[in-house]
Design an enzyme around this catalytic site. Sequence first.
Site, PDB file in Angstrom:
ATOM      1  CD  GLN A 229     -33.320 -37.430  16.643  1.00  0.00           C
ATOM      2  OE1 GLN A 229     -33.151 -37.678  17.829  1.00  0.00           O
ATOM      3  NE2 GLN A 229     -32.330 -37.072  15.852  1.00  0.00           N
TER       4      GLN A 229
ATOM      5  CB  SER B 274     -30.644 -44.327  12.623  1.00  0.00           C
ATOM      6  OG  SER B 274     -29.252 -44.169  12.691  1.00  0.00           O
TER       7      SER B 274
ATOM      8  CB  CYS C  80     -28.580 -32.952   8.717  1.00  0.00           C
ATOM      9  SG  CYS C  80     -28.431 -34.626   9.346  1.00  0.00           S
TER      10      CYS C  80
END
Lengths: 385, 401
Positions: A187, A207, A329
């Site tokens: 993040q 990511s 999620c």
Amino acid sequence: MRQKGREIHMIYFDNSSTTRPDESVLESFIAANMKYYANPASLHVLGREAEALLKRSKEQMLKLIDNESGEVVLTSGGTEANNLAILGIAEAYRSRGNHVITTQIEHPSILNACIKLEEIGFEVDYLAVDAQGLISIEELEKKLRKDTILVSIMHVNNEIGTIQPIRQCAELIKKSSRAVFHSDCVQSFGKLPVSMESLGLDAITVSAHKMNGLKNSGALFLKKNVTPHAINFGGGQENGLRSGTVSVPNAVAMAKAMRMSTIHEDSADYREWRNLLIDACSLYENIRILSPHHGAPHILSISFKSINGEVAVNYFQEHGIIISTSSACSSKNKNAGHVIEAIGLENKFKNGVIRVSFGNTNTKDEIAEFIKVLKSFMELIERGM
Amino acid sequence: MKWKEILIRYGELSLKGRNRNHFVRKLRNNIKGAMSDLKSIQLRAERDRMFLIADEESDMQKAIERLPYIFGIQSFSPVAMCEADLDAIKEKALEVVGTEDTAGKTFKVEIKRADKTFPYVTAELQQALGGHVLHHFPELIVQMKKPDILLHVDIRKEGAFLTSKVYKGAGGMPVGSNGHSLLMLSGGIDSPVAGYLLMKRGVSIDAIHFASPPYTSELAKQKVMDLTEKLCSFGAPVRLHVIPFTELQQAIVQQVPDNLSMTTTRRMMLQIADKVREEIGALALVTGESLGQVASQTLESLTAINEVTSTPILRPLIAMDKLDIIELSERIGTYETSIRPYEDCCTIFTPSNPKTKPKLEKVHRFESFFDFQPLIEEAVRNREVIEVWRQHEKDDFEDLL
């Protein structure tokens, strides 16, 4: 009512779930696919070219994260990189000890890997957090032991945006143990400065799709001499750490996304927008602001009293705005998420959590629109109560 | 820490008598070449030392990273500057000493007071500064003879110049100050090391490589280009001559019996290299041969091969052990490239038992049945000359990333 898939223009405030790929990233991805499609492990000239491009992509990534002397392992995303960090490092350093420390508010890809570690005989401590989502340095100090081999603490929490004091933790860990220090920076990369050196880390997860890169593409950065054991097995690519044909186009796209996102790392806009939203929410007694004041600039988490978060998501969607309940999620789970439990939110607010997260497609006008819709939503629910 | 300039001390250059200017000029040019992309850097050469001045801090950092690889430099030290005022000097001294690892180290202050109008005499200044530094770094131990950390303060009209850190240079002589030679570069471990050693002695080089496509691959050539590029990083650009060797090699296999073909192959290579050497105006040939390492490197073989030319052949590794050569190649960073596993022209057509003591008259006899000269000349003519350091100028990857 809009038809599915044919929305006119939706304001997208769910960038912490995923972002829209940057056009230039897609262009690079396509170009690399058309020209450098060969397997970088092949001996022939096309393979060599692909290998050279892969090497350059990795060099760029390593430079952007201040880890030029270290390694990067390309993975299928943040989850796999986190799994590799936890399971791979714990196993590799087992001769040194048996103890692992993490926090209660990690991403499930860390938490569930830690549960797996417990099943195979490791001892795992989960650091508690305060109402702001912050761990306590004192608790970390108490938990650190001679046989602690791995500490994993996320940089920015994905649900409420808390920024952990990574640098301070690193100093403490280096002082009182030989543990490898990993941080899930999925993040934070591109929103805050993320540097292996200045954060004092040994391993970092990133990511691509959280920073306008492509899905299914992530990386575990490892400082020199930190070598996990592999957790998948095959042809021994990526120095044996991640078998499977390496996707050079994905590496290219990720290197580009990382570069583009660090150019815009100064998140002054996000900070301003977030403050506007905080001011707007503060007007209502029935809204609780969960994100700490000094949290990540692109994440704001709030909760509505005695309302289901899903109701808010639906209402905003009807009015052209995409937001999410806590994290994607865990948003399909009925129970309040583990982060919400960990920060000890009172019961009346537990189910009403929503998250607004900014990205580079957003504008200030969209913030104004959000505030307008929020106002009408509050009028609606206050009438209904 | 912001450095004002870098003081560069010459190696054995300063021993040279009347040729010194030539050496200093070469060194200056080599440093300039190595820093050509750093725009803010200027050089000022003096008789015994040189100063590198950079306005940009990042350029200064890069200069410090690159200087240790340039031959002809004994050592160098970054210098900080402040006004010639006791308080300012004290302040700066702490900063300069702070860049050093001070734990358990010995220490001394040395003052040069060129500006005699400075209000303190040397002894006073030495005491004041030493005391100030020791107060802030109590772990330091004062030692007059051979201290670990020598804080040198030079007080001139334009200000005070402070330095303490001494970086070791690469030693040797400036590349190009001792003429030009042609290096026979196979792609193995030894030949790049031989090139390095000659460059260290101030010889600038071109490299020659024999390629036998399709028996040898493009990869083998790329490997040699990578090695050549590595050599370029030692101070001067190295051109690579790639010789098409297939036809000649096939002719040798047909004309010369198996156990002597290796000797003849080396003789042909040497003749080609000698012709190239002549064309480029180099004086000597350089090889990575080491006595007794393989069949072609016995004294008998070397004699039989050497017979084709009277040009000096420099063999800097001739008396070195293989393990020492490997260690050196690891240290200079060519090892990883050298061990890439591609066939080169020496490993294909290798006879199973080559003669370690070839008889020269036999070699002559077999070579006399066929005129190799036209093939030799054709190979020299058709060689490809690659300026590897220019390869990076066009870069496809830049746009993608």
